[in-house]
Design a protein around this motif. Structure first.
Motif, PDB file in Angstrom:
ATOM      1  N   THR A   1       0.833  -1.208   0.000  1.00 55.76           N
ATOM      2  CA  THR A   1       0.000   0.000   0.000  1.00 55.76           C
ATOM      3  C   THR A   1       0.867   1.256   0.000  1.00 55.76           C
ATOM      4  O   THR A   1       0.616   2.209  -0.751  1.00 55.76           O
ATOM      5  N   ALA A   2       1.890   1.267   0.831  1.00 59.85           N
ATOM      6  CA  ALA A   2       2.798   2.418   0.867  1.00 59.85           C
ATOM      7  C   ALA A   2       3.541   2.558  -0.463  1.00 59.85           C
ATOM      8  O   ALA A   2       3.725   3.668  -0.977  1.00 59.85           O
ATOM      9  N   TYR A   3       3.959   1.428  -1.029  1.00 60.15           N
ATOM     10  CA  TYR A   3       4.653   1.433  -2.322  1.00 60.15           C
ATOM     11  C   TYR A   3       3.747   1.989  -3.418  1.00 60.15           C
ATOM     12  O   TYR A   3       4.167   2.842  -4.217  1.00 60.15           O
ATOM     13  N   LEU A   4       2.501   1.531  -3.453  1.00 60.03           N
ATOM     14  CA  LEU A   4       1.584   1.989  -4.488  1.00 60.03           C
ATOM     15  C   LEU A   4       1.239   3.462  -4.321  1.00 60.03           C
ATOM     16  O   LEU A   4       1.049   4.186  -5.313  1.00 60.03           O
ATOM     17  N   TYR A   5       1.155   3.924  -3.077  1.00 62.58           N
ATOM     18  CA  TYR A   5       0.954   5.352  -2.852  1.00 62.58           C
ATOM     19  C   TYR A   5       2.103   6.142  -3.463  1.00 62.58           C
ATOM     20  O   TYR A   5       1.894   7.122  -4.193  1.00 62.58           O
ATOM     21  N   THR A   6       3.327   5.732  -3.181  1.00 61.31           N
ATOM     22  CA  THR A   6       4.499   6.452  -3.676  1.00 61.31           C
ATOM     23  C   THR A   6       4.566   6.418  -5.193  1.00 61.31           C
ATOM     24  O   THR A   6       4.816   7.439  -5.846  1.00 61.31           O
ATOM     25  N   LEU A   7       4.327   5.255  -5.763  1.00 61.67           N
ATOM     26  CA  LEU A   7       4.378   5.121  -7.214  1.00 61.67           C
ATOM     27  C   LEU A   7       3.316   5.994  -7.884  1.00 61.67           C
ATOM     28  O   LEU A   7       3.593   6.705  -8.856  1.00 61.67           O
ATOM     29  N   GLY A   8       2.103   5.973  -7.346  1.00 62.16           N
ATOM     30  CA  GLY A   8       1.038   6.797  -7.908  1.00 62.16           C
ATOM     31  C   GLY A   8       1.305   8.276  -7.728  1.00 62.16           C
ATOM     32  O   GLY A   8       1.069   9.083  -8.638  1.00 62.16           O
ATOM     33  N   PHE A   9       1.816   8.655  -6.558  1.00 58.38           N
ATOM     34  CA  PHE A   9       2.126  10.058  -6.296  1.00 58.38           C
ATOM     35  C   PHE A   9       3.153  10.579  -7.291  1.00 58.38           C
ATOM     36  O   PHE A   9       2.977  11.653  -7.887  1.00 58.38           O
ATOM     37  N   VAL A  10       4.228   9.814  -7.488  1.00 62.52           N
ATOM     38  CA  VAL A  10       5.294  10.289  -8.376  1.00 62.52           C
ATOM     39  C   VAL A  10       4.833  10.291  -9.831  1.00 62.52           C
ATOM     40  O   VAL A  10       5.232  11.155 -10.618  1.00 62.52           O
ATOM     41  N   THR A  11       3.974   9.356 -10.201  1.00 65.33           N
ATOM     42  CA  THR A  11       3.420   9.366 -11.554  1.00 65.33           C
ATOM     43  C   THR A  11       2.705  10.685 -11.823  1.00 65.33           C
ATOM     44  O   THR A  11       2.901  11.323 -12.869  1.00 65.33           O
ATOM     45  N   GLU A  12       1.873  11.117 -10.881  1.00 66.49           N
ATOM     46  CA  GLU A  12       1.158  12.385 -11.032  1.00 66.49           C
ATOM     47  C   GLU A  12       2.111  13.574 -10.938  1.00 66.49           C
ATOM     48  O   GLU A  12       1.983  14.557 -11.684  1.00 66.49           O
ATOM     49  N   GLU A  13       3.074  13.486 -10.031  1.00 69.90           N
ATOM     50  CA  GLU A  13       4.054  14.568  -9.879  1.00 69.90           C
ATOM     51  C   GLU A  13       4.827  14.783 -11.170  1.00 69.90           C
ATOM     52  O   GLU A  13       5.019  15.920 -11.625  1.00 69.90           O
ATOM     53  N   GLN A  14       5.265  13.687 -11.793  1.00 72.64           N
ATOM     54  CA  GLN A  14       6.038  13.814 -13.024  1.00 72.64           C
ATOM     55  C   GLN A  14       5.172  14.205 -14.218  1.00 72.64           C
ATOM     56  O   GLN A  14       5.689  14.665 -15.227  1.00 72.64           O
ATOM     57  N   GLY A  15       3.864  14.022 -14.087  1.00 71.93           N
ATOM     58  CA  GLY A  15       2.970  14.520 -15.120  1.00 71.93           C
ATOM     59  C   GLY A  15       2.943  16.036 -15.157  1.00 71.93           C
ATOM     60  O   GLY A  15       2.648  16.637 -16.197  1.00 71.93           O
ATOM     61  N   VAL A  16       3.251  16.665 -14.035  1.00 75.53           N
ATOM     62  CA  VAL A  16       3.306  18.126 -13.946  1.00 75.53           C
ATOM     63  C   VAL A  16       4.742  18.616 -14.072  1.00 75.53           C
ATOM     64  O   VAL A  16       5.031  19.584 -14.775  1.00 75.53           O
ATOM     65  N   GLN A  17       5.652  17.946 -13.377  1.00 77.84           N
ATOM     66  CA  GLN A  17       7.074  18.314 -13.384  1.00 77.84           C
ATOM     67  C   GLN A  17       7.888  17.115 -13.866  1.00 77.84           C
ATOM     68  O   GLN A  17       8.330  16.294 -13.045  1.00 77.84           O
ATOM     69  N   PRO A  18       8.084  16.980 -15.180  1.00 76.71           N
ATOM     70  CA  PRO A  18       8.782  15.801 -15.713  1.00 76.71           C
ATOM     71  C   PRO A  18      10.157  15.570 -15.104  1.00 76.71           C
ATOM     72  O   PRO A  18      10.562  14.438 -14.858  1.00 76.71           O
ATOM     73  N   LEU A  19      10.879  16.660 -14.860  1.00 73.18           N
ATOM     74  CA  LEU A  19      12.167  16.625 -14.179  1.00 73.18           C
ATOM     75  C   LEU A  19      12.229  17.829 -13.248  1.00 73.18           C
ATOM     76  O   LEU A  19      11.509  18.816 -13.461  1.00 73.18           O
TER      77      LEU A  19
END
Length: 216
Positions: free
Chosen positions: A142-160
């Protein structure tokens, strides 16, 4: 006739080249043809090592994980809460090091067992704290999936770091959503200050695990 010897082509060298190109092209622009050109080989040579792009992504994700754990020192004195914080902060940092890093990781299958040692240690720590094996596995994923999903959305706004995609101007968003004041104001809570939001969300996940399973 040149006597220069080329470095042998193997899975790890291909994955390393692909990860370097990833930051330039993004996942959509990363092709076996482009990787072959960078390696100065013909594209069919790569199919000896990878049957398709997903197989390459699996190896790339595995190499990303190898690099992540190489720089990670887990403290045996960690509480289960500290361990979840430490490992997920490390995962986010690793994913943010690559354009579309979270997309590469998502759905990929590790090609080795490098992850098994850390998983075993984490499961041992959580079960020692009072969770059943099933609960410990659920807490970790659950913690892993939270992090993975969070970063997916984060990189959708800030690719780098330092980059921001067009269309995420908060003033413009607020203007367009003027008839929906709460939704307009929420923009800054969704699309800015990702470090703070990640930490708060991870804390919510960890507190939820503690409350759900009755562990301190």
């Amino acid at each position: 006739m040149s006597t220069e010897r080329r470095e042998p082509l193997d899975r790890r060298r291909v994955a390393d080249t692909a990860l370097r190109l990833l930051n330039e092209t993004g996942l959509d622009g990363l092709t076996l043809r482009a990787i072959a050109r960078e390696l100065d080989v013909k594209a069919p040579a790569l199919y000896w090592h990878f049957k398709d792009k997903q197989a390459l992504l699996d190896e790339m994700a595995t190499e990303m994980f190898r690099r992540m754990i190489a720089g990670t020192v887990l403290d045996p004195a960690d509480t289960w809460r500290e361990r979840l914080l430490r490992t997920n902060r490390g995962l986010r940092a690793a994913l943010l090091g690559y354009r579309d890093g979270a997309k590469v990781f998502s759905g990929s299958r590790f090609t080795g067992i490098e992850h098994a040692g850390q998983m075993e240690d984490n499961l041992r720590l959580l079960t020692a704290a009072g969770l059943t094996l099933a609960q410990a596995a659920r807490a970790l994923t659950t913690a892993y999936l939270y992090t993975l999903g969070f970063v997916t959305e984060e990189q959708g706004v800030q690719p780098l770091p330092g980059e921001r995609r067009e269309g995420y101007d908060m003033d413009e968003r607020a203007r367009l959503m003027a008839d929906f004041p709460l939704a307009a104001q929420a923009g800054a809570e969704i699309f800015e200050d990702y470090d703070r939001h990640f930490e708060e969300g991870l804390a919510l996940v960890i507190e939820g695990i503690g409350a759900r399973y009755g562990v301190a």
